[in-house]
Design a protein around this motif. Structure first.
Motif, PDB file in Angstrom:
ATOM      1  N   ASP A 186      37.453  11.846   8.198  1.00  0.00           N
ATOM      2  CA  ASP A 186      36.746  13.043   8.664  1.00  0.00           C
ATOM      3  C   ASP A 186      37.406  13.610   9.905  1.00  0.00           C
ATOM      4  O   ASP A 186      38.226  12.950  10.547  1.00  0.00           O
ATOM      5  CB  ASP A 186      35.228  12.800   8.786  1.00  0.00           C
TER       6      ASP A 186
ATOM      7  N   GLN B 184      33.480  16.321  10.098  1.00  0.00           N
ATOM      8  CA  GLN B 184      32.732  15.184  10.644  1.00  0.00           C
ATOM      9  C   GLN B 184      31.236  15.496  10.684  1.00  0.00           C
ATOM     10  O   GLN B 184      30.839  16.661  10.664  1.00  0.00           O
ATOM     11  CB  GLN B 184      33.235  14.847  12.049  1.00  0.00           C
TER      12      GLN B 184
ATOM     13  N   GLU C  95      26.977  13.903   9.877  1.00  0.00           N
ATOM     14  CA  GLU C  95      26.087  13.496   8.790  1.00  0.00           C
ATOM     15  C   GLU C  95      25.872  14.621   7.762  1.00  0.00           C
ATOM     16  O   GLU C  95      25.655  14.376   6.582  1.00  0.00           O
ATOM     17  CB  GLU C  95      24.749  13.061   9.425  1.00  0.00           C
TER      18      GLU C  95
ATOM     19  N   LYS D 156      27.520  14.621   4.333  1.00  0.00           N
ATOM     20  CA  LYS D 156      27.168  13.673   3.259  1.00  0.00           C
ATOM     21  C   LYS D 156      26.326  14.413   2.226  1.00  0.00           C
ATOM     22  O   LYS D 156      25.141  14.153   2.060  1.00  0.00           O
ATOM     23  CB  LYS D 156      26.368  12.517   3.872  1.00  0.00           C
TER      24      LYS D 156
ATOM     25  N   GLY E 207      30.572   5.281   8.824  1.00  0.00           N
ATOM     26  CA  GLY E 207      29.678   5.068   7.686  1.00  0.00           C
ATOM     27  C   GLY E 207      29.502   6.298   6.822  1.00  0.00           C
ATOM     28  O   GLY E 207      29.343   6.188   5.596  1.00  0.00           O
TER      29      GLY E 207
ATOM     30  N   THR F  75      36.118   2.606  10.787  1.00  0.00           N
ATOM     31  CA  THR F  75      36.654   2.787  12.146  1.00  0.00           C
ATOM     32  C   THR F  75      35.562   2.935  13.206  1.00  0.00           C
ATOM     33  O   THR F  75      35.864   3.242  14.351  1.00  0.00           O
ATOM     34  CB  THR F  75      37.590   4.013  12.198  1.00  0.00           C
ATOM     35  N   THR F  76      34.289   2.776  12.823  1.00  0.00           N
ATOM     36  CA  THR F  76      33.221   2.677  13.839  1.00  0.00           C
ATOM     37  C   THR F  76      32.674   1.256  13.757  1.00  0.00           C
ATOM     38  O   THR F  76      32.768   0.601  12.707  1.00  0.00           O
ATOM     39  CB  THR F  76      32.062   3.668  13.589  1.00  0.00           C
TER      40      THR F  76
ATOM     41  N   LYS G 253      26.349  -0.231  -1.021  1.00  0.00           N
ATOM     42  CA  LYS G 253      25.411   0.902  -1.032  1.00  0.00           C
ATOM     43  C   LYS G 253      26.202   2.166  -0.736  1.00  0.00           C
ATOM     44  O   LYS G 253      26.807   2.290   0.328  1.00  0.00           O
ATOM     45  CB  LYS G 253      24.343   0.724   0.040  1.00  0.00           C
TER      46      LYS G 253
ATOM     47  N   THR H 272      39.237   3.875  20.445  1.00  0.00           N
ATOM     48  CA  THR H 272      39.104   5.332  20.616  1.00  0.00           C
ATOM     49  C   THR H 272      37.663   5.798  20.416  1.00  0.00           C
ATOM     50  O   THR H 272      37.374   6.990  20.549  1.00  0.00           O
ATOM     51  CB  THR H 272      40.000   6.077  19.592  1.00  0.00           C
TER      52      THR H 272
END
Ligand SMILES: NC(=O)c1ccc[n+]([C@@H]2O[C@H](COP(=O)([O-])OP(=O)(O)OC[C@H]3O[C@@H](n4cnc5c(N)ncnc54)[C@H](O)[C@@H]3O)[C@@H](O)[C@H]2O)c1
Length: 331
Positions: free
Chosen positions: A39, A64, A66, A69, A98, A122-123, A135, A165
């Motif tokens: 993203d 980027q 939410e 989604k 996520g 990466t988070t 899921k 980062t």
């Protein structure tokens, strides 16, 4: 660290450790036709380093946040897969948090009746939680994860160097999930988090331990019929706080506050001390009346009762069935 676990016919290989991103090509197969999805908020060097490991890879950058989604992004992914002539032997690779893992996994679950996908989270939240367990989902009609499927990644590569980062607030947001898992399932991890050791020195240990908990729970209860509900510790009130905050509080922050209502007094003291150390909220900013409608909507409710997780002390928990009104009385 290398973990392998199986689910029905699926084997998901997990590689964890600093610098592990260099192994994505070997894990997936360098000659495969792959689409890498990242993203716009993820530093581009991560997707570029993955891309460079393949002979035949393309990149798709989704916006980027939410809001991405959704069905529009799904359509974009499917259309890109079609245009790049990726067939059922190809693969998707999510490089991001996520959100990216969830939508990539869902696209993989339905394209060509299901193709392989790999997560490179990466988070911190995605590394210990969202990238593992199968899921996958997107949001619809204002409801989070309304449309989704269980579809396990073939592999997950967890490179803790990528967390350097990450914004501090996002990092602590993920740490709330680690604290949640430690509280219900790992007293040693809980004590490690309580210790005075600097976080960067114990990062790989805590990510590894949290991962192990998630894998053990998923392996025992892949479709969330029983034990996997333990991962919902703090969610009954936390999820309601998250909706009521309308985007002001992150998921982990909301869960942090939500956990404190389902503990013994002694456990609450320890939990609150730990949460405060990482700038996480320890109580609901909303009254019970405000939260009641969202708690009553809990999709995990059966016959009017919500299954909640109550923690007596680190590693000792039980499930309690409660009405929404009983939950609200705790606030
Ligand atoms: N599938 C599951 O089991 C599961 C479990 C928990 C949460 N989730 C889902 O995960 C999502 C939340 O995940 P999240 O908290 O990772 O949010 P996210 O994916 O939106 O990432 C948060 C932000 O961090 C940025 N970012 C990502 N990696 C970065 C890095 N290394 N450096 C700098 N910035 C970076 C992203 O661009 C984004 O702006 C929600 O959609 C939630 O529903 C899924």
């Amino acid at each position: 660290m290398k973990l392998t676990f199986g689910f029905r016919a699926t084997v998901c290989e997990i590689i964890e450790g600093k610098g592990s991103m260099a192994h994505v090509g070997n894990l997936v197969g360098k000659a495969r036709n792959v689409l890498v999805i990242t993203d716009s908020g993820v530093p581009p060097q991560y997707a570029e380093s993955v891309l460079a490991q393949f002979y035949n890879a393309s990149l798709l950058i989704i916006p980027q946040g939410e809001e991405s989604k959704n069905f529009n992004t799904l359509e974009l992914i499917i259309d890109t897969l079609r245009k790049r002539e990726i067939d059922r032997y190809g693969a998707l690779i999510a490089v991001g948090g996520g959100m990216t893992c969830d939508i990539t996994g869902f696209a993989a679950s339905c394209y060509n009746r299901g193709i392989d996908y790999y997560n490179v989270p990466t988070t911190l939240l995605a590394q210990v939680d969202a990238s593992i367990g199968g899921k996958t989902a997107l949001n619809f009609g204002g409801i989070k994860n309304l449309v989704g499927a269980f579809h396990h990644p073939k592999g997950v590569v967890i490179d803790t160097d990528t967390l350097k980062t990450l914004d501090k607030r996002e990092f602590y947001n993920g740490l709330a999930e680690v604290i949640k898992m430690a509280a219900t399932s790992d007293p040693a991890l809980f004590s490690l988090l309580e210790s005075d050791l600097p976080l960067n020195e114990i990062l790989d240990d805590i990510v590894g331990a949290a991962l192990q908990i998630k894998c053990d729970v998923v392996l025992e209860d892949p479709l969330e019929h029983g034990l996997r509900k333990v991962l919902n510790f703090g969610h009954t009130i936390g999820h309601a706080i998250e909706i009521a905050s309308n985007g002001r509080l992150l998921h982990g922050e909301s869960i942090a506050a939500g956990m404190t209502y389902f503990c013994s007094d002694e456990m609450r003291k320890r939990l609150e001390r730990l949460l405060k150390r990482y700038y996480l909220p320890v109580k609901s900013p909303f009254s019970g009346e405000v939260l009641l409608p969202y708690i009553a909507l809990d999709k995990k409710r059966t016959e009017g009762l919500i299954t909640t997780v109550f923690v007596e002390s680190p590693g000792i928990f039980d499930f309690r069935k409660m009405t929404p009104e009983e939950v609200v009385a705790l606030i």
